[in-house]
Motif scaffolding. Structure first.
Motif, PDB file in Angstrom:
ATOM      1  N   ASP A 118       0.865  -1.377  -0.055  1.00  0.00           N
ATOM      2  CA  ASP A 118      -0.036  -0.117  -0.048  1.00  0.00           C
ATOM      3  C   ASP A 118       0.844   1.211  -0.042  1.00  0.00           C
ATOM      4  OD1 ASP A 118      -2.268   1.431   0.117  1.00  0.00           O
ATOM      5  OD2 ASP A 118      -2.949   1.179   2.166  1.00  0.00           O
ATOM      6  N   ILE A 119       0.211   2.432  -0.529  1.00  0.00           N
ATOM      7  CA  ILE A 119       0.886   3.743  -0.583  1.00  0.00           C
ATOM      8  C   ILE A 119       0.087   4.829  -0.128  1.00  0.00           C
ATOM      9  CG2 ILE A 119       2.859   2.930  -2.387  1.00  0.00           C
ATOM     10  CD1 ILE A 119       0.965   4.231  -4.512  1.00  0.00           C
ATOM     11  N   TYR A 120       0.493   5.472   0.701  1.00  0.00           N
ATOM     12  CA  TYR A 120      -0.325   6.698   1.134  1.00  0.00           C
ATOM     13  C   TYR A 120       0.407   8.161   0.766  1.00  0.00           C
ATOM     14  CZ  TYR A 120      -2.475   9.990   4.554  1.00  0.00           C
ATOM     15  OH  TYR A 120      -3.013  10.984   5.245  1.00  0.00           O
ATOM     16  N   LEU A 121      -0.400   9.042   0.269  1.00  0.00           N
ATOM     17  CA  LEU A 121      -0.024  10.379  -0.304  1.00  0.00           C
ATOM     18  C   LEU A 121      -0.566  11.244   0.789  1.00  0.00           C
ATOM     19  CD1 LEU A 121       1.516  11.799  -2.398  1.00  0.00           C
ATOM     20  CD2 LEU A 121      -0.441  12.242  -3.284  1.00  0.00           C
ATOM     21  N   THR A 122       0.692  12.330   1.481  1.00  0.00           N
ATOM     22  CA  THR A 122       0.195  13.089   2.364  1.00  0.00           C
ATOM     23  C   THR A 122      -0.778  14.078   1.799  1.00  0.00           C
ATOM     24  OG1 THR A 122       2.401  14.197   1.906  1.00  0.00           O
ATOM     25  CG2 THR A 122       2.484  12.786   3.926  1.00  0.00           C
ATOM     26  N   ARG A 148      12.955   9.183   4.149  1.00  0.00           N
ATOM     27  CA  ARG A 148      13.122   8.452   5.454  1.00  0.00           C
ATOM     28  C   ARG A 148      12.645   7.132   5.533  1.00  0.00           C
ATOM     29  NH1 ARG A 148      12.338  10.784  11.051  1.00  0.00           N
ATOM     30  NH2 ARG A 148      12.835  12.651   9.765  1.00  0.00           N
ATOM     31  N   ARG A 149      13.184   6.145   6.371  1.00  0.00           N
ATOM     32  CA  ARG A 149      12.633   4.797   6.523  1.00  0.00           C
ATOM     33  C   ARG A 149      12.292   4.727   8.057  1.00  0.00           C
ATOM     34  NH1 ARG A 149      14.334   0.437   3.376  1.00  0.00           N
ATOM     35  NH2 ARG A 149      14.981  -0.712   5.285  1.00  0.00           N
ATOM     36  N   ILE A 150      11.012   4.315   8.022  1.00  0.00           N
ATOM     37  CA  ILE A 150      10.488   4.215   9.497  1.00  0.00           C
ATOM     38  C   ILE A 150      10.286   2.842   9.865  1.00  0.00           C
ATOM     39  CG2 ILE A 150       8.542   5.004  10.844  1.00  0.00           C
ATOM     40  CD1 ILE A 150       7.794   7.146   9.002  1.00  0.00           C
ATOM     41  N   GLN A 151      10.928   2.541  10.873  1.00  0.00           N
ATOM     42  CA  GLN A 151      10.721   0.854  11.388  1.00  0.00           C
ATOM     43  C   GLN A 151       9.395   1.000  12.083  1.00  0.00           C
ATOM     44  OE1 GLN A 151      13.973  -0.701  13.449  1.00  0.00           O
ATOM     45  NE2 GLN A 151      12.792  -2.371  14.458  1.00  0.00           N
ATOM     46  N   THR A 152       8.386   0.363  11.641  1.00  0.00           N
ATOM     47  CA  THR A 152       7.290  -0.162  12.262  1.00  0.00           C
ATOM     48  C   THR A 152       6.649  -1.310  12.828  1.00  0.00           C
ATOM     49  OG1 THR A 152       6.067  -0.651  10.107  1.00  0.00           O
ATOM     50  CG2 THR A 152       5.921   1.582  10.757  1.00  0.00           C
ATOM     51  N   GLY A 200      -7.427  10.726  10.152  1.00  0.00           N
ATOM     52  CA  GLY A 200      -8.614  11.633  10.102  1.00  0.00           C
ATOM     53  C   GLY A 200      -8.317  13.233  10.675  1.00  0.00           C
ATOM     54  N   ASP A 201      -6.972  13.330  10.914  1.00  0.00           N
ATOM     55  CA  ASP A 201      -6.809  14.773  11.381  1.00  0.00           C
ATOM     56  C   ASP A 201      -5.609  15.297  10.554  1.00  0.00           C
ATOM     57  OD1 ASP A 201      -4.346  13.257  11.957  1.00  0.00           O
ATOM     58  OD2 ASP A 201      -4.609  13.480  13.998  1.00  0.00           O
ATOM     59  N   LYS A 202      -5.253  14.813   9.350  1.00  0.00           N
ATOM     60  CA  LYS A 202      -4.408  15.228   8.714  1.00  0.00           C
ATOM     61  C   LYS A 202      -3.147  15.415   9.012  1.00  0.00           C
ATOM     62  CE  LYS A 202      -7.557  18.117   5.760  1.00  0.00           C
ATOM     63  NZ  LYS A 202      -7.471  19.515   5.112  1.00  0.00           N
ATOM     64  N   ARG A 203      -2.887  14.633  10.234  1.00  0.00           N
ATOM     65  CA  ARG A 203      -1.281  14.698  10.954  1.00  0.00           C
ATOM     66  C   ARG A 203      -0.864  13.344  11.268  1.00  0.00           C
ATOM     67  NH1 ARG A 203       1.475  18.166  14.859  1.00  0.00           N
ATOM     68  NH2 ARG A 203       3.200  16.683  15.366  1.00  0.00           N
ATOM     69  N   ASP A 236       3.126   9.744  13.058  1.00  0.00           N
ATOM     70  CA  ASP A 236       3.247  11.149  12.961  1.00  0.00           C
ATOM     71  C   ASP A 236       3.825  11.876  11.526  1.00  0.00           C
ATOM     72  OD1 ASP A 236       3.588  14.022  13.291  1.00  0.00           O
ATOM     73  OD2 ASP A 236       3.625  13.854  15.342  1.00  0.00           O
ATOM     74  N   LEU A 237       2.840  12.460  10.898  1.00  0.00           N
ATOM     75  CA  LEU A 237       3.516  12.832   9.494  1.00  0.00           C
ATOM     76  C   LEU A 237       4.129  13.945   9.826  1.00  0.00           C
ATOM     77  CD1 LEU A 237       0.179  12.060   7.484  1.00  0.00           C
ATOM     78  CD2 LEU A 237       2.314  10.830   7.441  1.00  0.00           C
ATOM     79  N   ALA A 238       4.155  14.811  10.736  1.00  0.00           N
ATOM     80  CA  ALA A 238       5.099  15.814  10.900  1.00  0.00           C
ATOM     81  C   ALA A 238       6.656  15.754  11.151  1.00  0.00           C
ATOM     82  CB  ALA A 238       4.646  16.895  11.959  1.00  0.00           C
ATOM     83  N   THR A 239       6.716  14.388  11.691  1.00  0.00           N
ATOM     84  CA  THR A 239       8.134  13.989  12.438  1.00  0.00           C
ATOM     85  C   THR A 239       8.727  12.622  11.744  1.00  0.00           C
ATOM     86  OG1 THR A 239       7.186  12.656  14.330  1.00  0.00           O
ATOM     87  CG2 THR A 239       7.898  15.127  14.605  1.00  0.00           C
ATOM     88  N   PHE A 240       7.402  12.124  11.124  1.00  0.00           N
ATOM     89  CA  PHE A 240       7.653  10.694  10.516  1.00  0.00           C
ATOM     90  C   PHE A 240       8.246   9.653  11.564  1.00  0.00           C
ATOM     91  CE2 PHE A 240       7.850  13.239   6.449  1.00  0.00           C
ATOM     92  CZ  PHE A 240       6.566  12.784   5.906  1.00  0.00           C
ATOM     93  N   THR A 241       7.633   9.677  12.622  1.00  0.00           N
ATOM     94  CA  THR A 241       8.078   8.814  13.738  1.00  0.00           C
ATOM     95  C   THR A 241       6.510   8.069  14.239  1.00  0.00           C
ATOM     96  OG1 THR A 241       7.672  10.514  15.557  1.00  0.00           O
ATOM     97  CG2 THR A 241       9.980  10.049  14.655  1.00  0.00           C
TER      98      THR A 241
END
Length: 328
Positions: A190-194, A224-228, A239-242, A258-263
């Protein structure tokens, strides 16, 4: 006086019960049973099963919000449902291998990822034409194994993950030409566009990371690469654009990014191969298909605990309800 109060209370209770009953149903695609489980959201029980073509995997709401469209990959067909009543409206046949599907925000384009045919099919949406709601415009080669799709808010660029060649593809919708193709990590799904169209998140099902690509320029750049968790697979906006959720299918967890910090800022348990998700309007009820168990799992995001499960069918995949929180 007491009698009047009792009558008023009974009326309020009755109205409340009617409001609950009026809540739209929950739809779950049972990929290996070739049907849809319809769940009553109040009792959380399956109230009926709707036959489809073979291997329904994903579903999407039509631009006018009058039809929920189910893509039947091996059935080469689309099943149109009323999202409020769960009645079948029509079946459109002759749509080859519609694994994943997507509408452009301007309602002009309808796109399918033909997973086994290694191509993307681009259709013109003409919903008012009953005989041919989808008019084929172009078949675009997309080797190998196009998996998931996304389109920017301006309806200019289509993004495609290529699962078996570990690549990401961008297509210009106006010209139907490939803009660029870039290698990514293992088994992109899956891919998600901000919401600002700047970053594209890619779930790596063959790994434990989400890659963040800056797609705002002429060519993509890995930011960035985020380990999930193992098997990062499917996204669902908070649903909060964040914030956005990602299901870690092999790790049996769901991570909140968190889309602001990518963490990763939170994590929820999700048993038996969590896949697609739905977040209800209350903002705390998270529903996820547990593919290996053939169930839908309800999670309370405030307590981070599994509340209950319901048995649906074999290999449940897509899940959706009209009673959902924003997808941004």
């Amino acid at each position: 006086m007491l009698r009047s109060w009792a009558m008023a209370l009974a009326m309020v209770t009755a109205l409340g019960a009617q409001a609950q009953q009026a809540r739209p149903p929950l739809f779950v695609l049972n990929s290996l049973d070739a049907d849809i489980a319809v769940i009553d959201p109040v009792s959380f029980t399956v109230v009926k099963r709707i036959p489809t073509g073979k291997e329904p995997h994903h579903l999407y709401l039509s631009p006018d919000e009058k039809s929920l469209i189910v893509a039947n990959a091996l059935g080469d067909s689309l099943t149109f449902l009323d999202p409020r009543t769960a009645e079948v409206q029509r079946v459109v046949r002759g749509i080859p291998d519609p694994y994943h599907l997507r509408f452009s925000p301007d309602m002009k384009w309808f796109v399918t990822a033909s997973n086994r045919l290694d191509r993307v099919d681009l259709y013109r949406w003409q919903g008012s034409v009953a005989a041919e709601p989808l008019q084929l415009v172009k078949r675009i080669p997309a080797p190998k194994t196009p998996s998931h799709l996304n389109i920017d808010t301006k309806s200019t660029t289509l993004y495609v993950s290529l699962q078996d060649s570990d690549e990401l593809l961008a297509i210009d919708l106006a010209t139907q030409a490939v803009k660029w193709k870039t290698p990514v990590g293992k088994m992109p799904a899956d891919i998600y566009l901000t919401p600002d169209d700047k970053f594209l998140l890619v779930g790596l099902t063959g790994d434990k990371f989400v890659e963040v690509w800056d797609v705002s320029g002429a060519s993509p750049k890995l930011a960035r690469r985020i380990q999930t968790g193992n098997g990062a697979h499917s996204f669902r906006a908070w649903g909060d654009k964040r914030h956005v959720l990602v299901s870690n299918r092999a790790g049996n967890t769901i991570s909140k990014i968190d889309l602001a910090t990518f963490t990763v800022v939170d994590q929820f348990p999700a048993p038996a191969g969590p896949d697609d998700m739905e977040l209800l309007t209350d903002g705390k009820t998270l529903l996820v298909t547990s593919r290996w168990a053939g169930k839908v799992t309800q999670i309370d995001t405030t307590t981070r605990k599994v509340v209950r499960q319901v048995k649906v069918g074999k290999s449940p995949h897509g899940i959706w309800t009209l009673d959902h929180k924003s997808r941004l």
